[in-house]
Write a protein that holds these residues in place. Structure first.
Motif, PDB file in Angstrom:
ATOM      1  N   ILE A 165      -7.018   7.542 -11.898  1.00 23.50           N
ATOM      2  CA  ILE A 165      -6.660   8.257 -10.670  1.00 23.50           C
ATOM      3  C   ILE A 165      -6.574   9.756 -10.882  1.00 23.50           C
ATOM      4  CG2 ILE A 165      -5.437   6.245  -9.755  1.00 23.50           C
ATOM      5  CD1 ILE A 165      -2.800   7.801 -10.309  1.00 23.50           C
ATOM      6  N   THR A 166      -6.678  10.249 -12.133  1.00 29.82           N
ATOM      7  CA  THR A 166      -6.641  11.694 -12.365  1.00 29.82           C
ATOM      8  C   THR A 166      -7.945  12.365 -11.933  1.00 29.82           C
ATOM      9  OG1 THR A 166      -7.528  11.679 -14.634  1.00 29.82           O
ATOM     10  CG2 THR A 166      -5.147  11.297 -14.369  1.00 29.82           C
ATOM     11  N   MET A 167      -9.025  11.602 -11.822  1.00 25.81           N
ATOM     12  CA  MET A 167     -10.333  12.150 -11.418  1.00 25.81           C
ATOM     13  C   MET A 167     -10.678  13.382 -12.249  1.00 25.81           C
ATOM     14  SD  MET A 167     -11.244   9.971  -9.134  1.00 25.81           S
ATOM     15  CE  MET A 167     -12.711  10.761  -8.501  1.00 25.81           C
ATOM     16  N   SER A 168     -10.433  13.292 -13.541  1.00 26.08           N
ATOM     17  CA  SER A 168     -10.548  14.467 -14.407  1.00 26.08           C
ATOM     18  C   SER A 168     -11.852  14.539 -15.190  1.00 26.08           C
ATOM     19  CB  SER A 168      -9.372  14.502 -15.393  1.00 26.08           C
ATOM     20  OG  SER A 168      -9.300  13.294 -16.135  1.00 26.08           O
ATOM     21  N   ASP A 169     -12.708  13.540 -15.080  1.00 20.50           N
ATOM     22  CA  ASP A 169     -13.967  13.588 -15.810  1.00 20.50           C
ATOM     23  C   ASP A 169     -14.848  14.683 -15.205  1.00 20.50           C
ATOM     24  OD1 ASP A 169     -16.856  12.874 -16.408  1.00 20.50           O
ATOM     25  OD2 ASP A 169     -15.810  11.403 -17.638  1.00 20.50           O
ATOM     26  N   PRO A 170     -15.346  15.615 -16.014  1.00 21.18           N
ATOM     27  CA  PRO A 170     -16.117  16.748 -15.462  1.00 21.18           C
ATOM     28  C   PRO A 170     -17.396  16.324 -14.737  1.00 21.18           C
ATOM     29  CG  PRO A 170     -16.215  16.702 -17.872  1.00 21.18           C
ATOM     30  CD  PRO A 170     -15.157  15.741 -17.477  1.00 21.18           C
TER      31      PRO A 170
ATOM     32  N   LEU B 237      -0.158   9.518  -4.135  1.00 20.08           N
ATOM     33  CA  LEU B 237       0.737   8.731  -3.299  1.00 20.08           C
ATOM     34  C   LEU B 237       1.091   7.399  -3.963  1.00 20.08           C
ATOM     35  CD1 LEU B 237      -0.979   9.300   0.158  1.00 20.08           C
ATOM     36  CD2 LEU B 237       1.144  10.362  -0.652  1.00 20.08           C
ATOM     37  N   TYR B 238       0.118   6.805  -4.624  1.00 23.22           N
ATOM     38  CA  TYR B 238       0.322   5.502  -5.264  1.00 23.22           C
ATOM     39  C   TYR B 238       1.195   5.603  -6.509  1.00 23.22           C
ATOM     40  CZ  TYR B 238      -0.979   1.120  -7.636  1.00 23.22           C
ATOM     41  OH  TYR B 238      -0.960  -0.094  -8.289  1.00 23.22           O
ATOM     42  N   ALA B 239       0.961   6.625  -7.331  1.00 30.70           N
ATOM     43  CA  ALA B 239       1.689   6.758  -8.602  1.00 30.70           C
ATOM     44  C   ALA B 239       3.103   7.272  -8.412  1.00 30.70           C
ATOM     45  CB  ALA B 239       0.910   7.681  -9.535  1.00 30.70           C
ATOM     46  N   GLY B 240       3.357   8.044  -7.361  1.00 36.28           N
ATOM     47  CA  GLY B 240       4.689   8.617  -7.186  1.00 36.28           C
ATOM     48  C   GLY B 240       5.035   9.529  -8.344  1.00 36.28           C
ATOM     49  N   ALA B 241       6.192   9.282  -8.969  1.00 37.13           N
ATOM     50  CA  ALA B 241       6.661  10.135 -10.055  1.00 37.13           C
ATOM     51  C   ALA B 241       6.048   9.760 -11.406  1.00 37.13           C
ATOM     52  CB  ALA B 241       8.188  10.059 -10.147  1.00 37.13           C
ATOM     53  N   LEU B 242       5.288   8.683 -11.461  1.00 43.09           N
ATOM     54  CA  LEU B 242       4.690   8.260 -12.728  1.00 43.09           C
ATOM     55  C   LEU B 242       3.571   9.207 -13.139  1.00 43.09           C
ATOM     56  CD1 LEU B 242       4.677   5.878 -14.839  1.00 43.09           C
ATOM     57  CD2 LEU B 242       2.778   4.935 -13.512  1.00 43.09           C
ATOM     58  N   ASP B 243       3.463   9.461 -14.439  1.00 47.44           N
ATOM     59  CA  ASP B 243       2.359  10.252 -14.969  1.00 47.44           C
ATOM     60  C   ASP B 243       1.047   9.594 -14.533  1.00 47.44           C
ATOM     61  OD1 ASP B 243       0.344  11.413 -16.514  1.00 47.44           O
ATOM     62  OD2 ASP B 243       1.543  11.454 -18.342  1.00 47.44           O
ATOM     63  N   PRO B 244       0.163  10.311 -13.831  1.00 50.07           N
ATOM     64  CA  PRO B 244      -1.067   9.692 -13.332  1.00 50.07           C
ATOM     65  C   PRO B 244      -2.006   9.193 -14.423  1.00 50.07           C
ATOM     66  CG  PRO B 244      -1.106  12.065 -12.995  1.00 50.07           C
ATOM     67  CD  PRO B 244       0.288  11.718 -13.420  1.00 50.07           C
ATOM     68  N   SER B 245      -1.794   9.611 -15.654  1.00 48.18           N
ATOM     69  CA  SER B 245      -2.626   9.102 -16.745  1.00 48.18           C
ATOM     70  C   SER B 245      -2.076   7.818 -17.346  1.00 48.18           C
ATOM     71  CB  SER B 245      -2.761  10.166 -17.845  1.00 48.18           C
ATOM     72  OG  SER B 245      -1.510  10.425 -18.457  1.00 48.18           O
ATOM     73  N   ASP B 246      -0.927   7.355 -16.877  1.00 49.78           N
ATOM     74  CA  ASP B 246      -0.338   6.120 -17.397  1.00 49.78           C
ATOM     75  C   ASP B 246      -1.288   4.952 -17.141  1.00 49.78           C
ATOM     76  OD1 ASP B 246       1.368   3.569 -17.275  1.00 49.78           O
ATOM     77  OD2 ASP B 246       2.827   5.034 -18.024  1.00 49.78           O
ATOM     78  N   PRO B 247      -1.469   4.055 -18.117  1.00 53.75           N
ATOM     79  CA  PRO B 247      -2.386   2.925 -17.935  1.00 53.75           C
ATOM     80  C   PRO B 247      -2.038   2.000 -16.771  1.00 53.75           C
ATOM     81  CG  PRO B 247      -1.855   3.196 -20.263  1.00 53.75           C
ATOM     82  CD  PRO B 247      -0.953   4.125 -19.505  1.00 53.75           C
TER      83      PRO B 247
ATOM     84  N   LEU C 146       0.825  -1.203   0.000  1.00 52.06           N
ATOM     85  CA  LEU C 146       0.000   0.000   0.000  1.00 52.06           C
ATOM     86  C   LEU C 146       0.865   1.263   0.000  1.00 52.06           C
ATOM     87  CD1 LEU C 146      -2.594  -1.104   2.715  1.00 52.06           C
ATOM     88  CD2 LEU C 146      -2.911  -1.155   0.225  1.00 52.06           C
ATOM     89  N   ALA C 147       0.336   2.314  -0.627  1.00 55.00           N
ATOM     90  CA  ALA C 147       0.946   3.640  -0.535  1.00 55.00           C
ATOM     91  C   ALA C 147       0.625   4.209   0.859  1.00 55.00           C
ATOM     92  CB  ALA C 147       0.389   4.541  -1.627  1.00 55.00           C
ATOM     93  N   PRO C 148       1.429   5.133   1.370  1.00 53.21           N
ATOM     94  CA  PRO C 148       2.545   5.829   0.728  1.00 53.21           C
ATOM     95  C   PRO C 148       3.897   5.138   0.873  1.00 53.21           C
ATOM     96  CG  PRO C 148       2.130   6.822   2.848  1.00 53.21           C
ATOM     97  CD  PRO C 148       1.095   5.742   2.681  1.00 53.21           C
ATOM     98  N   ASN C 149       3.949   4.025   1.604  1.00 49.17           N
ATOM     99  CA  ASN C 149       5.224   3.348   1.801  1.00 49.17           C
ATOM    100  C   ASN C 149       5.656   2.552   0.583  1.00 49.17           C
ATOM    101  OD1 ASN C 149       5.499   4.260   4.498  1.00 49.17           O
ATOM    102  ND2 ASN C 149       4.122   2.641   5.204  1.00 49.17           N
ATOM    103  N   HIS C 150       4.717   2.303  -0.321  1.00 45.85           N
ATOM    104  CA  HIS C 150       5.019   1.568  -1.547  1.00 45.85           C
ATOM    105  C   HIS C 150       4.356   2.287  -2.712  1.00 45.85           C
ATOM    106  CE1 HIS C 150       6.475  -1.773   0.950  1.00 45.85           C
ATOM    107  NE2 HIS C 150       5.410  -1.539   1.707  1.00 45.85           N
TER     108      HIS C 150
END
Length: 289
Positions: free
Chosen positions: A171-176, A199-209, A103-107
């Motif tokens: 995880i972007t929660m971008s849908d209007p 926290l889960y994605a870290g440095a990864l682009d949150p839109s990454d599949p 689990l994030a944020p430790n992983h």
């Protein structure tokens, strides 16, 4: 749901962080006695993480469900998960394996995906594909789709069924539309989900599949089924997945339940029973081999 004040955890970033330590206690993740009653429960470790397998003592079917619990990638499995899995085993005679993934944020996502793939290979790797079911709720629904794609990329057979319960697919929660759905959702909230995803994605682009599986293609996957309620902020994810499947000409069984909240299938209410009836059908049904 509102009286439990659960939404407060996800309506405020600070309260989400306050929830992490109490909601990640390993002792709380042990299947309770109510879920163990009349069943065989086995505990293993894979990559240092607990993995529980639940079986009926008699009359077992050949079906094996790999189940990924929800919790926004930051909360541990709950008693409601175990009780639901116990009911499913007793109803269908199947075996269920539930990995308690990092689990994030430790992983971060990469450690979680590595662990669930290892759990699949160890627990279902020798199970015939037509007897495999991958299932998960919320974040676990997202992980189910990610795992199916990982298997496809490795050239492995697909599970017979991929069952997504109130899945969190972006995880972007971008849908209007999610701003409107948030007002009706008695459980989840956009601010907390955004922070949990970060926290889960870290440095990864949150839109990454790998963390937002709505953005990957659906070709070559096992049979897909989605269950979602109309009072769930993640309703947009489910509807977008349905539209995506139609555009890609990929069959998807879509079941939307009026007035139901996030992950209501785990509850002991009549609407959950009706949804569980269909889930049991998916676990037991025969398809072409």
């Amino acid at each position: 749901m509102r009286l439990t004040r659960r939404k407060q955890t996800f309506a405020d970033v600070g309260k989400l962080h306050q929830s992490l330590a109490p909601r990640q206690r390993p002792d709380d993740a042990v299947p309770p006695a109510s879920a163990r009653s009349g069943l065989e429960v086995e505990r293993d470790e894979i990559l240092g993480r607990p993995v529980y397998t639940i079986r009926p003592p008699h009359g077992r079917s050949s079906r094996h469900v790999l189940y990924f619990h929800g919790g926004a990638y930051v909360h541990q499995i709950q008693k409601d998960h175990w009780k639901f899995l116990g009911r499913l085993v007793k109803r269908t005679g199947c075996t269920v394996t539930a990995p308690l993934y990092p689990l994030a944020p430790n992983h971060r996502y990469d450690q979680t995906i590595t662990m669930i793939l290892a759990a699949y290979k160890e627990k279902l790797g020798e199970v015939a594909p037509h007897d495999q079911i991958v299932m998960g709720d919320s974040a676990g629904g997202g992980l189910s789709l990610v795992l199916a794609r990982q298997l496809r990329e490795e050239g492995r057979p697909q599970p017979q069924e991929i069952v997504l319960l109130s899945p969190w697919l972006d995880i972007t929660m971008s849908d209007p539309m999610q701003r409107e759905y948030d007002k009706k959702d008695p459980y989840l909230g956009i601010p907390g989900l955004l922070e949990a995803g970060r926290l889960y994605a870290g440095a990864l682009d949150p839109s990454d599949p790998l963390v937002s599986p709505i953005n990957g293609n659906l070709h070559g996957l096992g049979a897909l089924t989605v269950f979602v309620g109309t009072r769930d902020v993640l309703l947009s994810d489910a509807r977008r997945l349905r539209t995506k499947a139609e555009a890609e000409h990929v069959p998807l069984e879509y079941r939307e339940y009026e007035g139901m909240f996030h992950a209501w299938v785990l509850a002991t209410i009549p609407e959950a029973q009706r949804a569980t009836d269909r889930i049991a059908d998916l676990v037991t049904r025969e398809r072409g081999r």
